[in-house]
Every structure is written in C-alpha cells, then in structure tokens.
Design a protein around this motif. Sequence first.
Motif, PDB file in Angstrom:
ATOM      1  N   VAL A 235      39.342 -17.176  -5.281  1.00 27.84           N
ATOM      2  CA  VAL A 235      38.635 -16.490  -4.042  1.00 27.84           C
ATOM      3  C   VAL A 235      38.010 -15.157  -4.235  1.00 27.84           C
ATOM      4  O   VAL A 235      37.105 -14.820  -3.733  1.00 27.84           O
ATOM      5  CB  VAL A 235      40.161 -16.418  -3.066  1.00 27.84           C
ATOM      6  CG1 VAL A 235      39.565 -15.520  -1.882  1.00 27.84           C
ATOM      7  CG2 VAL A 235      40.687 -17.670  -2.531  1.00 27.84           C
ATOM      8  N   ALA A 236      38.803 -14.505  -5.104  1.00 30.55           N
ATOM      9  CA  ALA A 236      38.267 -13.276  -5.584  1.00 30.55           C
ATOM     10  C   ALA A 236      36.845 -13.370  -6.408  1.00 30.55           C
ATOM     11  O   ALA A 236      35.929 -12.522  -5.900  1.00 30.55           O
ATOM     12  CB  ALA A 236      39.025 -12.419  -6.632  1.00 30.55           C
TER      13      ALA A 236
ATOM     14  N   GLY B 143      30.828 -13.176  -5.706  1.00 29.06           N
ATOM     15  CA  GLY B 143      29.735 -13.713  -5.828  1.00 29.06           C
ATOM     16  C   GLY B 143      28.930 -13.788  -4.491  1.00 29.06           C
ATOM     17  O   GLY B 143      27.558 -13.484  -4.602  1.00 29.06           O
ATOM     18  N   VAL B 144      29.611 -13.901  -3.402  1.00 26.56           N
ATOM     19  CA  VAL B 144      28.875 -13.807  -2.120  1.00 26.56           C
ATOM     20  C   VAL B 144      28.548 -12.303  -2.139  1.00 26.56           C
ATOM     21  O   VAL B 144      27.548 -11.891  -1.408  1.00 26.56           O
ATOM     22  CB  VAL B 144      30.035 -14.035  -1.110  1.00 26.56           C
ATOM     23  CG1 VAL B 144      29.276 -13.694   0.236  1.00 26.56           C
ATOM     24  CG2 VAL B 144      30.167 -15.479  -1.069  1.00 26.56           C
ATOM     25  N   THR B 145      29.302 -11.357  -2.484  1.00 28.42           N
ATOM     26  CA  THR B 145      28.926  -9.961  -2.261  1.00 28.42           C
ATOM     27  C   THR B 145      27.639  -9.473  -3.171  1.00 28.42           C
ATOM     28  O   THR B 145      26.635  -8.902  -2.698  1.00 28.42           O
ATOM     29  CB  THR B 145      30.094  -8.972  -2.887  1.00 28.42           C
ATOM     30  OG1 THR B 145      31.202  -9.357  -1.856  1.00 28.42           O
ATOM     31  CG2 THR B 145      29.859  -7.624  -2.332  1.00 28.42           C
TER      32      THR B 145
ATOM     33  N   VAL C  31      24.283  -8.398  -1.771  1.00 29.17           N
ATOM     34  CA  VAL C  31      23.431  -7.039  -2.160  1.00 29.17           C
ATOM     35  C   VAL C  31      22.118  -7.329  -2.822  1.00 29.17           C
ATOM     36  O   VAL C  31      20.999  -6.425  -2.113  1.00 29.17           O
ATOM     37  CB  VAL C  31      24.354  -6.610  -3.391  1.00 29.17           C
ATOM     38  CG1 VAL C  31      23.505  -5.179  -3.951  1.00 29.17           C
ATOM     39  CG2 VAL C  31      25.739  -5.974  -2.600  1.00 29.17           C
ATOM     40  N   ILE C  32      21.901  -8.360  -3.320  1.00 26.59           N
ATOM     41  CA  ILE C  32      20.498  -8.711  -3.771  1.00 26.59           C
ATOM     42  C   ILE C  32      19.455  -9.039  -2.712  1.00 26.59           C
ATOM     43  O   ILE C  32      18.453  -8.565  -2.666  1.00 26.59           O
ATOM     44  CB  ILE C  32      20.621  -9.879  -4.873  1.00 26.59           C
ATOM     45  CG1 ILE C  32      21.287  -9.476  -6.111  1.00 26.59           C
ATOM     46  CG2 ILE C  32      19.319 -10.487  -5.052  1.00 26.59           C
ATOM     47  CD1 ILE C  32      21.527 -10.566  -6.980  1.00 26.59           C
ATOM     48  N   VAL C  33      20.204  -9.730  -1.785  1.00 23.67           N
ATOM     49  CA  VAL C  33      19.178 -10.257  -0.567  1.00 23.67           C
ATOM     50  C   VAL C  33      18.648  -8.797   0.109  1.00 23.67           C
ATOM     51  O   VAL C  33      17.693  -8.464   0.421  1.00 23.67           O
ATOM     52  CB  VAL C  33      19.931 -10.969   0.320  1.00 23.67           C
ATOM     53  CG1 VAL C  33      18.925 -11.238   1.573  1.00 23.67           C
ATOM     54  CG2 VAL C  33      19.763 -12.619  -0.286  1.00 23.67           C
ATOM     55  N   VAL C  34      19.840  -7.906   0.446  1.00 25.88           N
ATOM     56  CA  VAL C  34      19.370  -6.492   1.083  1.00 25.88           C
ATOM     57  C   VAL C  34      18.427  -5.883   0.232  1.00 25.88           C
ATOM     58  O   VAL C  34      17.442  -5.154   0.765  1.00 25.88           O
ATOM     59  CB  VAL C  34      20.815  -5.865   1.444  1.00 25.88           C
ATOM     60  CG1 VAL C  34      20.582  -4.332   1.795  1.00 25.88           C
ATOM     61  CG2 VAL C  34      21.531  -6.765   2.444  1.00 25.88           C
TER      62      VAL C  34
END
Length: 75
Positions: free
Chosen positions: A53-54, A59-61, A65-68
């Motif tokens: 989960v961590a 990975g989602v974070t 961040v990259i997309v933003v």
Amino acid sequence: MADRDPEAIKADIDQARDRLALTVDSLAERANPQRIADDVKAALLAFVKKPAVAATLAGVTAVTVIVVVRRIRNN
C-alpha cells in the motif's frame, strides 16, 4: 407454579440487574464516538503502513506531482 423463596427471587433480580448494568456499560463503551474514531484511525494507519500500500501511494503521489508540474509549465 412452584413457590420460591423471596430471598432467592431477590438474589436472581440482583444478578440480572448486575448483568444488565455490565451490558449497558459495554454497549456505551462500544458506541463511544471517540473510541470508534480511534479504532478507525488505527486500522487505517495499519493498512497504509503495509509495504504494498505504501509503495502504491508513493507511486500515485509521484505521478500526481508530475502531472501537476507539467500542467503548470504548459500554462
């Protein structure tokens, strides 16, 4: 109907009252909103601390961040 000793009846009533008091106390403790919130928080933290989960959350974070950052640079 069997005749019962009044003292035996009183003892039975006292025992039933004590059991009922314990049940009410137990239900009050289970329904305590702070305790419920603490239990949910502890379960959630235990879930998030699992390695799979961590890693997924990391990975989602990172992707977020990259997309933003890309959207900010393109504007």
